[in-house]
Motif scaffolding. Structure first.
Motif, PDB file in Angstrom:
ATOM      1  N   ASP A 192       0.857  -1.174   0.000  1.00 17.09           N
ATOM      2  CA  ASP A 192       0.000   0.000   0.000  1.00 17.09           C
ATOM      3  C   ASP A 192       0.903   1.237   0.000  1.00 17.09           C
ATOM      4  OD1 ASP A 192      -0.898  -0.403   3.519  1.00 17.09           O
ATOM      5  OD2 ASP A 192       0.961   0.271   2.599  1.00 17.09           O
ATOM      6  N   TRP A 197       4.184  -5.324   2.950  1.00 17.78           N
ATOM      7  CA  TRP A 197       3.890  -5.953   4.234  1.00 17.78           C
ATOM      8  C   TRP A 197       3.610  -7.441   4.065  1.00 17.78           C
ATOM      9  CZ3 TRP A 197       4.356  -2.761   8.427  1.00 17.78           C
ATOM     10  CH2 TRP A 197       4.350  -1.394   8.165  1.00 17.78           C
ATOM     11  N   HIS A 213      -9.408  -7.610  11.646  1.00 22.23           N
ATOM     12  CA  HIS A 213      -8.100  -7.157  12.119  1.00 22.23           C
ATOM     13  C   HIS A 213      -7.061  -8.243  11.869  1.00 22.23           C
ATOM     14  CE1 HIS A 213     -10.098  -3.899  14.300  1.00 22.23           C
ATOM     15  NE2 HIS A 213     -10.922  -4.801  14.808  1.00 22.23           N
ATOM     16  N   GLU A 226       2.654  -3.920  12.777  1.00 24.99           N
ATOM     17  CA  GLU A 226       1.522  -3.011  12.877  1.00 24.99           C
ATOM     18  C   GLU A 226       0.222  -3.804  12.886  1.00 24.99           C
ATOM     19  OE1 GLU A 226       3.341   0.876  10.462  1.00 24.99           O
ATOM     20  OE2 GLU A 226       1.378   0.041   9.955  1.00 24.99           O
ATOM     21  N   ARG A 228      -3.519  -3.932  11.426  1.00 30.61           N
ATOM     22  CA  ARG A 228      -4.277  -3.422  10.297  1.00 30.61           C
ATOM     23  C   ARG A 228      -5.749  -3.823  10.428  1.00 30.61           C
ATOM     24  NH1 ARG A 228      -1.271  -1.540   5.887  1.00 30.61           N
ATOM     25  NH2 ARG A 228       0.526  -0.543   6.861  1.00 30.61           N
ATOM     26  N   THR A 229      -6.626  -2.927   9.958  1.00 28.64           N
ATOM     27  CA  THR A 229      -8.061  -3.181   9.973  1.00 28.64           C
ATOM     28  C   THR A 229      -8.613  -2.920   8.579  1.00 28.64           C
ATOM     29  OG1 THR A 229      -8.240  -2.487  12.291  1.00 28.64           O
ATOM     30  CG2 THR A 229     -10.278  -2.563  11.002  1.00 28.64           C
ATOM     31  N   TRP A 230      -9.426  -3.858   8.086  1.00 24.93           N
ATOM     32  CA  TRP A 230     -10.080  -3.709   6.791  1.00 24.93           C
ATOM     33  C   TRP A 230     -11.590  -3.861   6.942  1.00 24.93           C
ATOM     34  CZ3 TRP A 230      -5.501  -6.681   6.910  1.00 24.93           C
ATOM     35  CH2 TRP A 230      -4.445  -6.182   6.135  1.00 24.93           C
TER      36      TRP A 230
END
Length: 245
Positions: A192, A197, A213, A226, A228-230
């Protein structure tokens, strides 16, 4: 037949240029983003993140620097991606777009579909500056070109070129997929605007099922972790190891 009302954006009341990124329908045209008329479309972003993340995508004439996608992309206060030189902040959107449509990494069919979609939108804007009775035809042509590009992007992915390694007598390649967050697997890789990642933990849906998550690890900096949330229905472009005997 209906006629395009004007070549003026109904939201900002400014004239629409053939080089602007537009939305269209119901006999009307408008800017995708009135603040930045040349902003990249969702399809152009998808192509950049899929095919252009590993090589320079723009050169700043002012700074004489060549930059990768991760170096020029940032998010504004509204969460909208913008493209600028990391040194002098010159807008590089147009230069990135030129690179995209000339990039040798794009498969020939996808490059052709993308160019056809952009050409159809530009033609629609040019013709809308005159009153014509074929407005509906022009809109349908632009929509058809855009749908053809989206359909091509949704096709099952082909094997992408990778450096192959051998392990236990087997070759390991990478396949590219568009997956829902709940289908992520440990080891999946994605890119991204912040870099590359690797998924480091199994996906965990929220109680309401609307978000997912997971923990990710930086490829360049494995020690960097990290969360991450989608959104649950948001598809993610990933590469995944695939062993062949």
């Amino acid at each position: 037949m209906a006629e395009l009302q004007t070549a003026t954006c109904p939201q900002c009341s400014r004239m629409i240029s053939p080089e602007d990124t537009i939305v269209f329908g119901s006999g009307r045209l408008g800017h995708l983003d009135c603040r930045r008329p040349h902003v990249l479309s969702a399809e152009e972003w998808a192509l950049l993140f899929t095919y252009c993340r590993d090589h320079p995508v723009a050169e700043c004439i002012r700074c004489t620097g060549k930059f990768h996608l991760r170096e020029v992309v940032s998010l504004d206060q509204f969460g909208v991606r913008s493209i600028g030189c990391p040194w002098c902040h010159t807008d590089l959107t147009d230069r990135v777009r030129v690179h995209l449509y000339e990039c040798a990494m794009l498969p020939a069919e996808i490059r052709r579909r993308a160019q056809e979609a952009r050409d159809a939108a530009r033609h629609l804007v040019k013709q809308s500056q005159q009153l014509r009775d074929n407005a509906d035809v022009l809109i349908r042509e632009a929509e058809a070109a855009l749908h053809a590009l989206r359909a091509t992007l949704r096709r099952p992915p082909a094997r992408i070129p990778t450096s192959e390694t051998k392990q236990s007598g087997r070759q390991i390649g990478l396949l590219s997929y568009n997956v829902l967050p709940r289908h992520l697997q440990v080891g999946d890789r994605f890119s991204d605007e912040t870099g590359e990642w690797e998924v480091a933990s199994r996906p965990r849906p929220t109680a309401d099922g609307k978000s997912v998550h997971t923990c990710v690890r930086g490829i360049a900096q494995p020690a960097l972790m990290e969360e991450r949330t989608w959104v649950a229905h948001e598809r993610i472009r990933v590469t995944r190891a695939d062993q062949q005997g």
